[in-house]
Structures are given as C-alpha cells and as structure tokens.
Design an enzyme around this catalytic site. Structure first.
Site, PDB file in Angstrom:
ATOM      1  N   ARG A 284     -20.895  -5.479  -4.272  1.00 48.04           N
ATOM      2  CA  ARG A 284     -20.116  -6.618  -4.213  1.00 48.04           C
ATOM      3  C   ARG A 284     -20.280  -7.352  -4.809  1.00 48.04           C
ATOM      4  NH1 ARG A 284     -23.658  -9.310  -3.052  1.00 48.04           N
ATOM      5  NH2 ARG A 284     -22.275 -10.794  -3.399  1.00 48.04           N
ATOM      6  N   GLY A 285     -19.748  -8.861  -4.506  1.00 42.75           N
ATOM      7  CA  GLY A 285     -19.002  -9.491  -5.481  1.00 42.75           C
ATOM      8  C   GLY A 285     -18.613  -9.779  -6.839  1.00 42.75           C
ATOM      9  N   ALA A 286     -18.424 -10.790  -7.321  1.00 47.10           N
ATOM     10  CA  ALA A 286     -16.541 -10.777  -7.503  1.00 47.10           C
ATOM     11  C   ALA A 286     -17.013  -9.176  -8.849  1.00 47.10           C
ATOM     12  CB  ALA A 286     -15.919 -11.749  -7.699  1.00 47.10           C
TER      13      ALA A 286
ATOM     14  N   ARG B 161     -10.385  -4.324  -2.004  1.00 45.86           N
ATOM     15  CA  ARG B 161     -10.519  -5.704  -1.774  1.00 45.86           C
ATOM     16  C   ARG B 161      -8.816  -6.952  -2.503  1.00 45.86           C
ATOM     17  NH1 ARG B 161     -16.137  -7.077  -1.005  1.00 45.86           N
ATOM     18  NH2 ARG B 161     -15.330  -8.176   1.191  1.00 45.86           N
TER      19      ARG B 161
ATOM     20  N   GLN C 125     -25.040 -11.789   4.100  1.00 46.92           N
ATOM     21  CA  GLN C 125     -25.859 -11.181   2.331  1.00 46.92           C
ATOM     22  C   GLN C 125     -26.208 -12.170   1.985  1.00 46.92           C
ATOM     23  OE1 GLN C 125     -22.330 -11.817   3.745  1.00 46.92           O
ATOM     24  NE2 GLN C 125     -20.887 -10.154   2.019  1.00 46.92           N
TER      25      GLN C 125
ATOM     26  N   ASP D 267     -14.767 -16.044  -5.346  1.00 44.65           N
ATOM     27  CA  ASP D 267     -14.149 -14.753  -5.444  1.00 44.65           C
ATOM     28  C   ASP D 267     -13.057 -15.055  -5.944  1.00 44.65           C
ATOM     29  OD1 ASP D 267     -16.101 -13.267  -3.847  1.00 44.65           O
ATOM     30  OD2 ASP D 267     -15.897 -15.183  -2.722  1.00 44.65           O
TER      31      ASP D 267
ATOM     32  N   ASN E  59     -14.261 -18.497  -1.261  1.00 45.52           N
ATOM     33  CA  ASN E  59     -15.413 -18.245  -0.975  1.00 45.52           C
ATOM     34  C   ASN E  59     -15.892 -17.615  -0.225  1.00 45.52           C
ATOM     35  OD1 ASN E  59     -18.325 -17.796  -3.041  1.00 45.52           O
ATOM     36  ND2 ASN E  59     -19.126 -19.151  -1.637  1.00 45.52           N
TER      37      ASN E  59
HETATM   38  O1  MRU Z   1     -17.610  -9.613   0.681  1.00 47.38           O
HETATM   39  P1  MRU Z   1     -18.193 -10.209  -0.271  1.00 47.38           P
HETATM   40  O2  MRU Z   1     -20.190 -10.203  -0.508  1.00 47.38           O
HETATM   41  O3  MRU Z   1     -18.081  -9.075  -1.588  1.00 47.38           O
HETATM   42  O4  MRU Z   1     -17.989 -12.188  -1.255  1.00 47.38           O
HETATM   43  C1  MRU Z   1     -18.853 -12.420  -2.401  1.00 47.38           C
HETATM   44  C2  MRU Z   1     -19.757 -13.399  -2.198  1.00 47.38           C
HETATM   45  O5  MRU Z   1     -21.317 -12.905  -2.018  1.00 47.38           O
HETATM   46  C3  MRU Z   1     -19.584 -14.759  -2.033  1.00 47.38           C
HETATM   47  O6  MRU Z   1     -18.515 -15.168  -1.810  1.00 47.38           O
HETATM   48  C4  MRU Z   1     -19.708 -15.344  -4.049  1.00 47.38           C
HETATM   49  O7  MRU Z   1     -20.135 -16.498  -3.422  1.00 47.38           O
HETATM   50  C5  MRU Z   1     -18.871 -15.734  -4.789  1.00 47.38           C
HETATM   51  S1  MRU Z   1     -19.153 -14.280  -5.525  1.00 47.38           S
HETATM   52  C6  MRU Z   1     -19.803 -13.928  -7.046  1.00 47.38           C
END
Ligand code: MRU
Length: 367
Positions: A55-57, A95, A207, A248, A258
C-alpha cells in the site's frame, strides 16, 4: 531501511537473470509479525494491492509495474496481446486514488509497445526495476530538502525536539524506500537533530499506529501514537511545530488527496499557524487534473474495515466488532486538502508553493 539489522526495500527481486522471483513485505501482518511474501502472477499482484499487503502511493505504483512483468511472463503463447490488455485493465482497477499506479502502467505500456512476448518480458522487468529505483531515489531527495525545513525549526528552539505531526503512513513502507513525509524525519534524526513525531493512529486501518509507529521504532525515532482527533488540541497548545503528510494524488493546482482525516489536520494547522507541508515524488502529480475536490477519484472501501478492528490478543491475531452487530457504516479512504491550506510541497526537485505556478516552476515538463 533496516529491519533487525538487515536492509530491506518494500519490493525486490531475487534470482538469476531470466529466473527472477518477486518478493514483498506483507504489510497486513505488521507490526506483530514481519513476513515476506512471493508474488508469482499478475493476479497475485492485483490481490496484494487490493488487500493492502502492499500500500502507499509509491509502492502501489512500483508493484503494479512488476505486475506487468509477471503478466508478460505468464501470458499464454499465441494470446499475448489480449492477455496483456486484460492484465493492464485488472491492475488499473485495483485502487483508484493513488496517481502513481496509473503513471507506472503508462510507462509499462510504452516500454512493451510493439514488442513480441520474448522481448516484452525483459523490457517490462527492466522498466519495473527503473520505476522502483526512481521511486527510492526521489524519496531520498525529498529527505534532503525536507531536512532543511526541520533544521530551520530546530535552530529556533535549541535543545528541544522539533515536534512533527504526521497522518497515516508515508514512510518507507509506503514507497520502495525512505518514504515521502518521513524521509525528512529520518534525515534529520540521522543528522543529529532532535525530533519527536506525533503519530495519528489513522482509523479505520490504523496505518499510523501499525506501520508508522513500527518503522519509526525500527529507526529509533522517538514518537507517540495519538488518537486521530487529538491533533487539533496539540496544535492549540503549541505542541506541534510542523505537520508533514504524504499524498496519493496532487493536481496541477496543488490540491492533495491523502488518507481520510488529512483535511481536518490542515484546517487545524491553518487555524493555529502551524506549517502544513505535503511531501510527494513527482509520480504522484496528476497534471491532467485541476480541482482536486471535484476531480480526484476517492476510493470507498468495505464498511467492515470501520466495523471491525484487527489486533493482537493473548490468543494471537484477532478481529473484534466495535459497534452494534446490525450497525451500517461507510468507509471513504481519502480526502482532499485544498492547496490554500498547504504551506508547501516537498518534492525531489525542491520545495514549491502548492499552486500551478509553483509546481510548473519545478516541473516545467508538466506545463
Ligand atoms: O490506503 P493506503 O494505506 O494505501 O493510503 C496511502 C497512505 O498511506 C497515505 O494516504 C499516505 O500519506 C500517502 S501514500 C504515500
């Protein structure tokens, strides 16, 4: 980043050329267990993204890029083009919010365009390794620019830690390495600047509590988990010097999607004169979009993530229901912070105002 003295990236390949295997850290097992997992097909990759094992962008983008390689490798001979088309569509639908996913897939589409399967396989692997390597390097550079912000604050309060509030996880677990919002924190800590992080727990998937607290702890950075609603109170009492979040997707006007709840932190920061910075690699920029509130697609996930909370009991990992059994719930995963509430964007090319002029100044190729 180091875990128990060993360096890890969040995604990597092992094995000899032609026989590489793909591995990830399973983030659904953290913080109670550190487990790695092999992904062998594009289907595995789609499932890992959807179920948030990755997960995470930045990491979503890199994983999708490797997914294209696995699709090319497992495509049935004679049906390559149609199989790849279906695989791209499947990856695209995992996603909807993180811009990095779509950027990585566009790159892969160009990398294999017009190639037969035998040439497409190594080309897709090479492109995936490049996407991953560039993600890590961009995040490293974000750290060097953000470090200067933290250094300036530290100079104004000698002997006291710089108090940073962050939301969700924009650390190395959300990218291939280093992270976006946490990269400056690690750089400051490594430079000997005293820092302390307020970690929003980040309901519903926690998270912050599960991942950010874990990775800061692995690095030795002092931090405290706080309830999601505590940030405004801390800001009113002068306990936050700087809010640092990830993103994101960021539009050309500088609006930033975000994790849900970020907007409320930005409002509280503006009301209390606390600088609010968003850290992102340029792969998170979406120059095709302007008005983030109107245009960024916001993922809605299962209500069960709101109704149940996973954790560790004396019997092992468990999920508990925290509301009336029949209660219904809604679960928007992201919100959009308008550019006017953002003090600046920390990117791999420097820090810019959150505005079209600021972004285009650093990234003229998007104009
Ligand atoms: O749903 P996720 O865990 O994939 O969400 C992303 C994130 O962790 C946050 O929005 C984050 O601050 C940006 S991704 C670097």
């Amino acid at each position: 980043m180091n875990v128990n003295g060993r360096h890890y990236r969040t995604i990597w390949t092992e094995g000899e050329a032609g026989n590489e295997r793909l591995f990830i850290i399973d983030q659904t097992a953290l913080p109670h267990a550190f487990q790695t997992l092999e992904l062998s097909s594009c289907g595995d990759v789609c499932q890992a993204i959807r179920d948030m094992q990755v997960r995470g962008a930045g990491l979503i983008g890199a994983t999708a890029a490797y997914g294209v390689w696995l699709a090319a490798r497992t495509a049935p001979a004679g049906n390559f083009a149609a199989f790849m088309e279906r695989s791209f569509a499947a990856l695209r639908s995992t996603r909807p919010t993180a811009g990095n996913l779509f950027r990585a897939l566009e790159r892969q589409a160009r990398a294999i365009a017009g190639k037969a399967q035998t040439e497409a396989i190594p080309a897709a692997l090479a492109e995936a390794q490049t996407v991953a390597g560039e993600d890590a390097e961009a995040c490293r550079r974000i750290g060097t620019f953000g470090l200067e912000l933290i250094r300036e604050i530290a100079a104004r309060k000698p002997g006291k830690p710089v108090e940073i509030l962050t939301h969700c996880n924009a650390g190395w677990l959300a990218f291939v390495d280093y992270g976006s919002a946490l990269s400056p924190v690690y750089a400051a800590f490594d430079a000997g600047i005293p820092v302390h992080v307020w970690v929003d727990e980040t309901r519903p998937r926690n998270q912050g509590a599960r991942l950010t607290a874990w990775e800061l702890g692995c690095h030795g950075v002092p931090c405290d988990i706080i309830a999601d609603n505590a940030g405004g109170h801390l800001m009113q009492h002068g306990m936050v010097d700087l809010v640092l979040t990830g993103a994101d997707r960021v539009t050309r006007w500088g609006d930033a999607a975000n994790k849900i709840g970020t907007y409320l932190k930005a409002l509280a920061a503006a009301d209390n004169g606390v600088p609010f910075y968003v850290a992102l690699p340029s792969t998170t920029l979406d120059p095709a979009l302007r008005d983030g509130m109107a245009e960024i697609p916001i993922e809605e996930r299962s209500p069960e993530e709101v109704r149940f909370v996973p954790g560790l009991s004396a019997h092992g990992p468990e999920e508990v229901l925290i509301c009336p059994e029949a209660a219904s719930a809604r679960n928007w995963a992201f919100d959009v912070t308008p550019a006017r509430l953002i003090t600046g964007l920390i990117t791999e090319r420097g820090i810019s105002p959150a505005s079209e002029a600021g972004i285009m100044g650093l990234f003229p190729e998007f104009a």
